[in-house]
Design a protein around this motif. Structure first.
Motif, PDB file in Angstrom:
ATOM      1  N   THR A 284      38.248 -72.622  41.219  1.00 64.74           N
ATOM      2  CA  THR A 284      39.123 -73.579  40.524  1.00 64.74           C
ATOM      3  C   THR A 284      40.221 -74.065  41.455  1.00 64.74           C
ATOM      4  N   GLU A 285      40.817 -73.144  42.187  1.00 63.44           N
ATOM      5  CA  GLU A 285      41.875 -73.514  43.133  1.00 63.44           C
ATOM      6  C   GLU A 285      41.337 -74.422  44.233  1.00 63.44           C
ATOM      7  N   ALA A 286      40.128 -74.123  44.729  1.00 62.52           N
ATOM      8  CA  ALA A 286      39.532 -74.943  45.786  1.00 62.52           C
ATOM      9  C   ALA A 286      39.207 -76.338  45.280  1.00 62.52           C
ATOM     10  N   LEU A 287      38.712 -76.441  44.055  1.00 60.86           N
ATOM     11  CA  LEU A 287      38.422 -77.754  43.475  1.00 60.86           C
ATOM     12  C   LEU A 287      39.703 -78.557  43.277  1.00 60.86           C
ATOM     13  N   GLN A 288      40.761 -77.889  42.873  1.00 54.31           N
ATOM     14  CA  GLN A 288      42.047 -78.570  42.723  1.00 54.31           C
ATOM     15  C   GLN A 288      42.541 -79.100  44.069  1.00 54.31           C
ATOM     16  N   ALA A 289      42.374 -78.310  45.124  1.00 50.79           N
ATOM     17  CA  ALA A 289      42.804 -78.744  46.454  1.00 50.79           C
ATOM     18  C   ALA A 289      42.015 -79.965  46.901  1.00 50.79           C
ATOM     19  N   VAL A 290      40.716 -79.981  46.624  1.00 53.96           N
ATOM     20  CA  VAL A 290      39.902 -81.154  46.957  1.00 53.96           C
ATOM     21  C   VAL A 290      40.379 -82.362  46.167  1.00 53.96           C
ATOM     22  N   ARG A 291      40.630 -82.159  44.893  1.00 55.07           N
ATOM     23  CA  ARG A 291      41.097 -83.259  44.044  1.00 55.07           C
ATOM     24  C   ARG A 291      42.412 -83.838  44.560  1.00 55.07           C
ATOM     25  N   ARG A 292      43.291 -82.979  45.065  1.00 53.39           N
ATOM     26  CA  ARG A 292      44.585 -83.449  45.568  1.00 53.39           C
ATOM     27  C   ARG A 292      44.486 -84.015  46.979  1.00 53.39           C
ATOM     28  N   GLY A 293      43.313 -83.917  47.579  1.00 57.53           N
ATOM     29  CA  GLY A 293      43.142 -84.440  48.927  1.00 57.53           C
ATOM     30  C   GLY A 293      43.577 -83.480  50.006  1.00 57.53           C
ATOM     31  N   GLU A 294      43.766 -82.201  49.650  1.00 56.61           N
ATOM     32  CA  GLU A 294      44.213 -81.226  50.641  1.00 56.61           C
ATOM     33  C   GLU A 294      43.082 -80.755  51.545  1.00 56.61           C
ATOM     34  N   ALA A 295      41.835 -80.855  51.054  1.00 62.28           N
ATOM     35  CA  ALA A 295      40.682 -80.471  51.868  1.00 62.28           C
ATOM     36  C   ALA A 295      40.127 -81.739  52.526  1.00 62.28           C
ATOM     37  N   GLU A 296      40.692 -82.104  53.653  1.00 67.32           N
ATOM     38  CA  GLU A 296      40.296 -83.342  54.311  1.00 67.32           C
ATOM     39  C   GLU A 296      38.978 -83.171  55.062  1.00 67.32           C
ATOM     40  N   VAL A 297      38.273 -84.280  55.217  1.00 68.01           N
ATOM     41  CA  VAL A 297      37.041 -84.265  55.985  1.00 68.01           C
ATOM     42  C   VAL A 297      37.391 -84.237  57.465  1.00 68.01           C
ATOM     43  N   THR A 298      36.956 -83.190  58.154  1.00 67.15           N
ATOM     44  CA  THR A 298      37.267 -83.055  59.579  1.00 67.15           C
ATOM     45  C   THR A 298      36.006 -82.841  60.402  1.00 67.15           C
ATOM     46  N   PHE A 299      34.872 -83.310  59.895  1.00 71.24           N
ATOM     47  CA  PHE A 299      33.617 -83.096  60.593  1.00 71.24           C
ATOM     48  C   PHE A 299      33.596 -83.831  61.925  1.00 71.24           C
ATOM     49  N   GLY A 300      33.014 -83.176  62.936  1.00 71.97           N
ATOM     50  CA  GLY A 300      32.768 -83.852  64.196  1.00 71.97           C
ATOM     51  C   GLY A 300      31.603 -84.814  64.049  1.00 71.97           C
ATOM     52  N   ALA A 301      31.225 -85.459  65.136  1.00 74.52           N
ATOM     53  CA  ALA A 301      30.122 -86.412  65.102  1.00 74.52           C
ATOM     54  C   ALA A 301      28.812 -85.656  64.918  1.00 74.52           C
ATOM     55  N   VAL A 302      28.144 -85.893  63.800  1.00 77.81           N
ATOM     56  CA  VAL A 302      26.884 -85.221  63.524  1.00 77.81           C
ATOM     57  C   VAL A 302      25.725 -85.992  64.135  1.00 77.81           C
ATOM     58  N   ALA A 303      25.952 -87.260  64.488  1.00 78.75           N
ATOM     59  CA  ALA A 303      24.914 -88.129  65.070  1.00 78.75           C
ATOM     60  C   ALA A 303      23.667 -88.102  64.202  1.00 78.75           C
ATOM     61  N   ASP A 304      22.478 -88.011  64.806  1.00 83.67           N
ATOM     62  CA  ASP A 304      21.266 -88.024  63.985  1.00 83.67           C
ATOM     63  C   ASP A 304      20.900 -86.625  63.529  1.00 83.67           C
ATOM     64  N   GLY A 305      21.686 -85.623  63.903  1.00 84.67           N
ATOM     65  CA  GLY A 305      21.456 -84.270  63.439  1.00 84.67           C
ATOM     66  C   GLY A 305      20.256 -83.594  64.043  1.00 84.67           C
TER      67      GLY A 305
END
Length: 336
Positions: A284-305
């Motif tokens: 629940t706490e993690a979902l709330q953090a995502v909703r508030r924008g606290e869990a930002e997307v920080t993925f590196g370049a995945v390219a074609d994987g």
């Protein structure tokens, strides 16, 4: 041209099938090897005639199927045979196996029939090493892949109002935990998309009853379209040797919450957010953090994987057949 035969006992529309479709269709690997999918019986794989330079088992290891693996080894004594372990990991054993010494004996016996064993994640490989199930000399790690270009092309979400739970409705996936955690969120406009099907569906629907924000959408024949409608993806799996949905979420630039079990820990190094504790309150706490924008997307370049997957198969072929690989000029790269 090196001929590789992949033995499968399940041709359903799951992750293994999509992975093998990727191998068979990839134009880069097609320069030096062909990948052919061969459906066989789990208990009698040797009953099917196989002509190949390398045989790869994607079969589920069981006591009942062990004599069949012995027969496969005997029939193809002069052909290298490799096993890819898609099913078992530390989390699986913790959640499902009581007679662990007996189970580990099964795995050691079965793995000894193969020239090499392939783990699908670093976490799974570490478990195989720690339990003495496979020697370092016989162990390879090749993360699986699927075609990711369409996931890369998806537009970035605006905000985070829709959480996606994508996969088979099975106790393994921990979706019961996710539903309980989501129901504790107060925002009336949030949506939890349950995308999949399976034997746990009735139980999950009962847990969600009375909350109109939770939508059961059934099996998605188009995984790209399913991902397009999600702002974030939650994977509270109790065990997960790798987790292709996590790779797809990364490629699509979606916020990704994972339990960190087994192979999901590998994705944390690429920007996924681990949910510590595995409790309803933690999720629940993690979902709330995502909703508030606290869990930002920080993925590196995945390219074609595909680079790690291609280079892994190139090294495996070189090791088992003594082939000389081409220089590593494969396009695209996962972050190191």
């Amino acid at each position: 041209m090196i001929r590789i035969a992949h033995l499968v006992d399940d041709t359903g529309a799951g992750g293994v099938t999509r992975y093998l479709d990727f191998l068979a269709a990839d134009p880069v690997m097609a320069r030096r090897m062909t990948h052919r999918i061969v459906p066989v019986s789990r208990t009698r794989p040797a009953a099917t005639a196989i002509k190949a330079d390398l045989i790869v088992s994607h079969l589920t290891v069981t006591w009942r199927g062990l004599p069949g693996l012995m027969a496969l080894r005997a029939r193809h004594a002069g052909t290298p045979i490799v096993h890819v372990e898609h099913s078992y990991c530390a989390g699986f054993v913790a959640a499902n196996v009581r007679a662990r010494r007996r189970f580990h004996t099964l795995l050691r016996t079965a793995y000894a029939l193969f020239d090499r064993v392939v783990a699908v994640s670093e976490a799974q490989a570490e478990w195989l090493r720690l339990r003495g199930l496979v020697s370092d000399a016989a162990l390879s790690v090749i993360p699986p892949c699927v075609e990711l270009k369409a996931f890369h092309a998806l537009p970035a979400p605006e905000g985070c109002r829709t959480i996606g739970a994508i996969g088979r409705f099975d106790r393994q996936k921990g979706f019961d935990l996710l539903i309980r955690a989501f129901r504790a969120l107060p925002e009336p406009t949030l949506v939890l998309r349950m995308i999949g099907d399976g034997e746990e569906r009735a139980r999950l629907e009962a847990l969600a009853e009375g909350d109109p924000r939770i939508r059961f959408e059934g099996f998605a024949s188009d995984p790209v379209a399913a991902m397009a409608g999600c702002d974030a993806v939650a994977m509270p799996s109790r065990w997960e040797p790798y987790g292709l949905v996590a790779l797809e979420a990364r490629a699509a630039g979606r916020r990704l919450l994972v339990s960190g079990a087994d192979g999901l820990a590998d994705h944390v190094g690429y920007g996924a957010t681990p949910v510590q504790g595995g409790t309803v309150e933690a999720w629940t706490e993690a979902l709330q953090a995502v909703r508030r924008g606290e869990a930002e997307v920080t993925f590196g370049a995945v390219a074609d994987g595909g680079r790690q997957c291609r280079s892994g198969w190139d090294a495996l072929v070189s090791t088992t057949l003594g082939a000389v690989s081409e220089p590593d000029v494969l396009p695209g790269a996962l972050p190191a």
